[in-house]
Design a protein around this motif. Sequence first.
Motif, PDB file in Angstrom:
ATOM      1  N   GLU A 109       0.813  -1.209   0.000  1.00 27.20           N
ATOM      2  CA  GLU A 109       0.000   0.000   0.000  1.00 27.20           C
ATOM      3  C   GLU A 109       0.852   1.267   0.000  1.00 27.20           C
ATOM      4  O   GLU A 109       1.981   1.286   0.508  1.00 27.20           O
ATOM      5  N   SER A 163      -6.881   5.093  -3.913  1.00 27.20           N
ATOM      6  CA  SER A 163      -6.082   3.981  -3.403  1.00 27.20           C
ATOM      7  C   SER A 163      -6.413   3.659  -1.947  1.00 27.20           C
ATOM      8  O   SER A 163      -6.735   4.545  -1.155  1.00 27.20           O
ATOM      9  N   CYS A 164      -6.323   2.373  -1.619  1.00 26.90           N
ATOM     10  CA  CYS A 164      -6.326   1.957  -0.226  1.00 26.90           C
ATOM     11  C   CYS A 164      -4.987   2.366   0.394  1.00 26.90           C
ATOM     12  O   CYS A 164      -3.968   2.405  -0.308  1.00 26.90           O
ATOM     13  N   CYS A 222     -10.671   3.103  -0.466  1.00 31.49           N
ATOM     14  CA  CYS A 222     -10.643   1.730  -0.984  1.00 31.49           C
ATOM     15  C   CYS A 222     -11.747   1.443  -1.994  1.00 31.49           C
ATOM     16  O   CYS A 222     -11.608   0.543  -2.831  1.00 31.49           O
ATOM     17  N   ASP A 278     -10.358   1.578  -5.451  1.00 29.00           N
ATOM     18  CA  ASP A 278      -9.152   0.786  -5.692  1.00 29.00           C
ATOM     19  C   ASP A 278      -9.593  -0.618  -6.109  1.00 29.00           C
ATOM     20  O   ASP A 278      -9.971  -1.444  -5.278  1.00 29.00           O
ATOM     21  N   LYS A 292      -9.120  -4.285  -7.701  1.00 27.05           N
ATOM     22  CA  LYS A 292      -8.123  -5.326  -7.948  1.00 27.05           C
ATOM     23  C   LYS A 292      -8.651  -6.320  -8.970  1.00 27.05           C
ATOM     24  O   LYS A 292      -9.756  -6.849  -8.832  1.00 27.05           O
ATOM     25  N   ARG A 316      -9.018   3.293  -9.811  1.00 26.27           N
ATOM     26  CA  ARG A 316      -7.686   2.727 -10.033  1.00 26.27           C
ATOM     27  C   ARG A 316      -7.865   1.241 -10.315  1.00 26.27           C
ATOM     28  O   ARG A 316      -8.326   0.489  -9.467  1.00 26.27           O
ATOM     29  N   ARG A 365      -6.020  -2.128 -10.803  1.00 31.22           N
ATOM     30  CA  ARG A 365      -4.755  -2.860 -10.633  1.00 31.22           C
ATOM     31  C   ARG A 365      -4.911  -4.185 -11.364  1.00 31.22           C
ATOM     32  O   ARG A 365      -5.684  -5.045 -10.937  1.00 31.22           O
ATOM     33  N   ASP A 416      -1.163  -0.500 -13.605  1.00 32.87           N
ATOM     34  CA  ASP A 416      -2.161   0.259 -12.862  1.00 32.87           C
ATOM     35  C   ASP A 416      -2.673   1.365 -13.769  1.00 32.87           C
ATOM     36  O   ASP A 416      -1.879   2.144 -14.309  1.00 32.87           O
TER      37      ASP A 416
END
Length: 669
Positions: A184, A199-200, A204, A207, A209, A286, A288, A343
């Motif tokens: 992080e 971002s976390c 969150c 963010d 994943k 974001r 990822r 990212d």
Amino acid sequence: MFGCSSFLLFFLVFNVESSTDCSHSKPCINITGGGAFVEPEVVKSTNGRLAYTLNVDMANCIFDWLTIHRRLYNGKLAGPTITVQQGDNVNITVKNNLLPPEGIVKHNSFQKPNATNLHTHGLHIDSTSPSDDVFIEIPPGGNFTHVYQIEEQNPPGTYWYHAHLHGATMFHVQGGMSGLLIVEDPDNENTTALIRSVSCPFNCEHDIKLLFQPTLQYVDLDGLGFGSLQKSIGDPSVFRHLTVVNVTTNETLEDWLKEVDNKVNYYTTNGLLQPVMNFSAGQTKRFRMVNAGGLTTLEMTIVDENEVNACDFYEIAIDGVYLNKPRMPRFRKTLLVPAARVDWLVVCNKPGNYKLVSQPSPADQISMGSFNRFNNTLLSIIVTGSASNTAIDTTINLPQRPSYVGDFTQLKEDEVHGQFVIEANSVTNLNREHFRTPTYYRYKIELGKYQQWFLINTDNNKGHPMHIHVNHFQIISYNNYTGPYSLKGDKNPVTNQTEWKLFDQNNTACYFQHSGLSASDINVTANGKIGLQYLGHAARANTGVGLLGYSDIGDFRDTVLVPPLANITIRFLPHKFTGNKTIHCHILAHEDSGMMYVVDVVKPGESLNANVPSGNAYPGTCHINDPFPFNKRSAGVSGTTYRPLWIIGAVLGSIALICIVCAVVQMCR
């Protein structure tokens, strides 16, 4: 029905056919996805520590009418997302609940399906036991606790973990033994407002994943569909698809799944098939993204219902390392070779239906070579709300990188202390030899001394994604390729290895070959004259015309595609950690077959003796006058080239002989 369960629970509760007309005995071409998007379970460190257990078990996962049987972490296709902070102490116990035996045992071949280990891909981490040592083996019924001290300056970013037992890596990774690993962003002045907003641990909800796994790649790509892997590694029949689907031909479901026309070739996203995500117009997210596979490229973009590029998205980090500023991806696509991460900052200003897809273009093949390229949907996106005009500021600076991933493009001659060549070829070895042992070092590096290496590929057809453990490297230049090409022959009946031989670009056999050469009848007449159509990467990469396969100069990566007949200069700084560093092709079937070796990082002043040549042949060399490395230092750095030791010895010997002759002549006078 969708989801995974333990192998035993499946047979007690879920051993039923799909409610559709399709089944294992009556398969259908389409496998339906489209459930709600979810993220994997998150496991997070607290107060600088994390202790967690990954259980390796057999599980059964159902996709529409198809049930698959896999070795997984904690019974899930997408392993838990492990989230840590810089400086954390992390203990991960891998408990192998698989039953003995471990399976086939054969060096540099598919083997040991029931043994395992763990690799933290991309972390700047100690590579010795009990940390990120990929030569640890955890047998069936065994366990091992990896102790990871996350480096204080490890770049905050997107990483991943996966099984990495030599001989079983391809089987395990293609099967789903992987998960996200996030370092992080810290709560300090280096984390900018833009990054905090998406971002976390700060925001969150924005963010996202995305773990892309080749879960349902059954089509026999290069003979490496998952059914073929199961057969090759000796997976027990109870885990394979041996139901007969055609009594006339005795065709099994395993056979049916391999056929290209049946189109069973899907990636899953967080363990789900083409899930559906919802968010509001104008929100910045974001993404990822990880290509958690070992065979296929992903060529990522977002399109609307008409397959037209849509939404705005900007790269902010590659392979876990921040760029200087947000940038629009070249051709509005990001190439993710096996193991790569990116990212993105994503904003969709118009409500509508969109798709995150891998969309290959034939025009890019010249920059990649022959490569398996995924062409399908990974995620559906439904954007709701009112239209917006949110814009992402591409002029702002992203978080500053630590010095060991700073900028090495302008290094001076006397600042580069080590030069080396990594040479791929048309058979599965590196630097002209198959992998031997973890202590057979092909090169040695001094800690804290800048390195300049050349990644070359003598394969005239296939690209190879090369991965270096522990140390990220910077792309410096694409150079003219003047080296040899490799030509395959037949299998040697004694060694069972494919014969191969090197030729220069005029089709003359090289003087320097390799220590394993035993056949002399490989020639361009008998084995077919080789086309060199892939030459010219330096000019194409520098112009940037239409070619997704090339990395941007200045980017830091831990895995890079080396196209056929290519020569790429990289630089890196071995920082903090001594010990073995593994280098291999991330087409994981190649790695399992021996396309791998180990270099050693030593303290300054220690011996640098290593097994650099194969016999008398140095990587990149073909004829007697070839230098090693065969290119002068690139990117405007002038300097001497390094010639093979035998040449140096020959020169010194000649000088000595001249001196002796002169002395004798003088005496005779």
